[in-house]
Design an enzyme around this catalytic site. Structure first.
Site, short mmCIF file in Angstrom:
data_model
loop_
_atom_site.label_atom_id
_atom_site.label_comp_id
_atom_site.label_asym_id
_atom_site.label_seq_id
_atom_site.Cartn_x
_atom_site.Cartn_y
_atom_site.Cartn_z
N GLU A 194 -0.29 -7.59 0.42
CA GLU A 194 -1.34 -7.25 0.01
C GLU A 194 -3.05 -8.23 1.01
OE1 GLU A 194 -1.83 -5.36 -2.37
OE2 GLU A 194 -0.26 -5.27 -3.01
N ASP A 209 6.59 2.49 1.18
CA ASP A 209 5.55 3.74 2.22
C ASP A 209 4.89 3.86 2.86
OD1 ASP A 209 4.60 1.67 0.27
OD2 ASP A 209 3.63 3.13 -1.08
N GLU A 216 2.09 6.81 -13.73
CA GLU A 216 2.99 5.55 -12.02
C GLU A 216 4.33 6.63 -12.07
OE1 GLU A 216 1.18 3.75 -10.21
OE2 GLU A 216 2.83 2.30 -9.74
N GLU A 234 -4.44 7.52 -3.84
CA GLU A 234 -3.39 8.66 -3.18
C GLU A 234 -3.52 10.19 -3.10
OE1 GLU A 234 -2.05 5.90 -4.38
OE2 GLU A 234 -1.66 4.73 -2.83
#
Ligand SMILES: *[C@@H]1O[C@H](CO)[C@@H](O)[C@H](O)[C@H]1NC(C)=O
Ligand SMILES: *[C@@H]1O[C@H](CO)[C@@H](O)[C@H](O)[C@H]1NC(C)=O
Ligand SMILES: *[C@@H]1O[C@H](CO)[C@@H](O)[C@H](O)[C@H]1NC(C)=O
Ligand SMILES: *[C@@H]1O[C@H](CO)[C@@H](O)[C@H](O)[C@H]1NC(C)=O
Ligand SMILES: *[C@@H]1O[C@H](CO)[C@@H](O)[C@H](O)[C@H]1NC(C)=O
Length: 577
Positions: free
Chosen positions: A136, A276, A369, A390
């Site tokens: 992150e 991802d 989600e 996204e």
């Protein structure tokens, strides 16, 4: 060899199209141009509503709590689901401001960009006793600083002459050095957590995710190229190669692993959470650094994903050892995949998944989600929507590649939903439950770094006209520079631009038919594509491939298989789950 060459050629054309297609858009319908301008202004207002509220109520803390108009010092909470080892004396790192830097540039606000840089260079310090998540911190803070440094020093003279003296790069290098001790493991795979002041903590967990060690190369690589210090890129590359060596015989990966033993912990994986950006970075690293190695990795991994995870337009999870399906779920993070497919040139597959994902967005008003595909219902607990970008990201990429105005309408619908359901007086609030649209007191920094940015670029891509950029997984632009390519692959050197312009060749690769490069289609200038009709072809009953049931669908011309009706009402080669 052939599929390799072919997919690569597609990639070249798409990269070119991103910068040159605008030349052709002069015949763009006036109505669409007006709509795009109006929508761009709407997105600009959204961004400033989020930004100004952050600056007024939360800055210099990390993120805004828009309901109570207060702040949260959340950098050490990111990825920290059980909220362990939270710092006692940490007052934030202006996370949302760092994340907003490249968006300010894209929206043309150079004065605010400069003001932010000056504040950060005088006040930001990383010598803080905070345990942070390497992944992150890398994508949000390091990526935000590196990208902003590039934008501050490119040839456009955005800043008052002489005002910028590489302060952001100096900060980024300091942060990069604080991240390096995480890589000091027997495998070279980095710990997921590190304390910025004291390094890896005693008894730190050795568990991390595939994304956590496989998607550091863009930011760390850029930092090395900019500073001349190879240690960052080398650490990220070493970790990536180690991770690659852990693939199964099916070229699949798991989701979590142990950085000391180099053993997999969770063997099931898909294209969503925990994995991802690993796939994303293999491909994007190839474009930014030109290494053939990245392309070879990506190509094998991509083919395996399409083979083992894809089911019609949907993606499920599978066990890396057997390839057997495990979980049949649509997760909100998967919606980035069509955007990546556009860059690869797999536009048809991107389009069909994107349509289905958008259908789920419309069904709930936002994307939940987790959605259980096998039961066609929401996950019992993961019903939230934390302002994720996204779907907007994929919509932007699909519009760039096709200029199909339908994607503008999708963008408009996304913008309207965000304003209707998530806008509050003090900013934009996450949604806790999409069935009630109950709010959560949190405005994530990626709403400014990504959601607003991709929506803005969908309606106004002038930022992309003279330079090709690759966006990091956090939406921070990194330029594609030949100077950063070890050896520029021949396919990227446009020796004859008139050739591309004249022929207007559009090649389609489709993973829908499990062929990386099926019959090419020659676009004949607006009059539609010429497909070779085959004997078995039966046309769909209704126009535009729409359907109410399987009976409305015909037989596919390329492989003679019966088409069926998808959840969103389109005929295609979907199998029923
Ligand atoms: C954080 O803020 C508090 C209150 O203003 C202050 O006492 C403390 O020294 C600050 N901590 C750091 C590490 O700057
Ligand atoms: C730049 O941002 C600041 C802060 O939100 C705002 O006051 C200013 O009007 C913006 N300028 C432009 C040109 O958008
Ligand atoms: C680390 O683990 C050891 C052995 O379990 C224990 O004795 C020690 O107190 C732990 N240290 C910390 C800081 O938790
Ligand atoms: C996307 O899919 C729809 C529905 O099948 C189709 O009408 C449209 O032409 C496709 N667009 C592209 C760019 O493939
Ligand atoms: C570029 O391509 C066009 C069309 O194929 C051709 O006519 C022209 O001679 C080429 N120019 C060069 C410099 O190769």
């Amino acid at each position: 060899m052939l599929p390799h060459m072919c997919l690569k050629w597609v990639l070249l054309l798409l990269l070119i199209s991103i910068s040159v297609l605008d030349v052709y858009s002069s015949d763009e319908n006036h109505v669409w141009a007006t709509k795009k301008r109006r929508m761009r202004e709407k997105v600009r207002r959204m961004f400033y509503h989020a930004y100004d509220n952050y600056m007024n109520h939360a800055f210099p803390h990390d993120e805004l709590k828009p309901l109570t108009k207060t702040f949260t010092d959340s950098l050490s909470e990111l990825g920290n689901l059980r909220l362990e080892h939270l710092p006692h004396d940490y007052n934030g790192s202006a996370l949302t401001l760092i994340e907003s830097l490249s968006s300010l540039v894209i929206m043309g606000n150079n004065t605010e960009f400069e003001r932010a840089i000056i504040w950060l260079s005088e006040n930001l310090k990383f010598n803080v006793d905070a345990r942070i998540n390497l992944f992150e911190c890398n994508i949000r803070v390091l990526g935000g600083l590196v990208s902003a440094h590039i934008l501050a020093t490119d040839s456009t003279n955005r800043l008052v002459q002489g005002a910028y003296k590489n302060q952001l790069l100096i900060l980024a290098e300091d942060l990069g050095k604080r991240l390096l001790p995480a890589f000091d493991t027997p495998t070279g795979l980095p710990y997921a957590w590190i304390n910025l002041k004291y390094g890896v903590m005693e008894n730190e967990t050795t568990e991390t995710s595939t994304s956590g060690c496989g998607s550091l190369i863009l930011e760390m690589g850029a930092l090395s190229r900019l500073t001349g210090n190879p240690r960052f890129e080398s650490a990220a590359l070493h970790a990536l190669r180690k991770l690659w060596s852990m693939r199964s015989s099916l070229n699949l990966f798991g989701t979590t692993l142990d950085v000391v033993t180099g053993e997999w912990i969770e063997h099931s994986s898909g294209i969503g959470a925990g994995v991802d950006s690993f796939y994303e970075y293999l491909f994007k690293a190839h474009i930014v650094f030109g290494k053939e190695e990245f392309w070879r990795m990506f190509h094998s991994a991509y083919v395996a994903v399409q083979k083992y995870f894809r089911h019609g337009p949907w993606y499920h999870e599978a066990d890396m050892r057997t390839g057997k399906a495990t979980y049949w779920q649509l997760t909100s993070l998967q919606a980035f995949w069509p955007g990546l497919q556009v860059l690869v040139g797999d536009v048809a597959a991107a389009n069909s998944s994107h349509r289905e994902f958008f259908y789920v967005w419309e069904k709930f008003g936002v994307l939940p989600e987790r959605y259980l595909l096998d039961h066609q219902m929401l996950h019992p607990t993961e019903k939230y929507y934390p302002l994720r970008p996204e779907l907007a990201e994929s919509t932007f990429h699909l519009y760039q590649a096709t200029k199909d105005p339908w994607y503008i309408e999708v963008g408009e619908s996304i913008v309207n939903s965000l304003n209707l359901y998530t806008k509050v007086e003090g900013g934009f609030a996450s949604i806790r439950d999409v069935t009630t649209m109950q709010h959560e007191d949190h405005q994530h920094s990626f709403f400014l770094a990504e959601t607003c940015k991709y929506l803005y670029l969908l309606f106004d891509d002038s930022f992309l006209v003279n330079q090709n950029y690759i966006f990091t997984t956090e939406g921070h632009p990194i330029p594609v520079l030949s100077a950063w390519h070890e050896r520029l692959p021949e396919a990227y050197i446009p020796t004859n631009w008139t050739f591309v312009k004249k022929e207007k060749l559009v090649r389609q690769a489709s993973a829908m038919s499990m062929q990386v490069c099926p019959a090419n289609t020659l676009d004949t200038g607006g009059s539609g594509s010429q497909h070779v009709k085959s004997a078995c072809h039966v046309a769909d009953a209704r126009s535009n491939h729409r359907c109410l049931s399987d009976e409305d669908c015909g037989v596919d011309s390329t492989n003679c298989r019966r088409r069926s009706c998808s959840m969103a009402g389109y005929c295609g080669l979907w199998l029923s789950i």
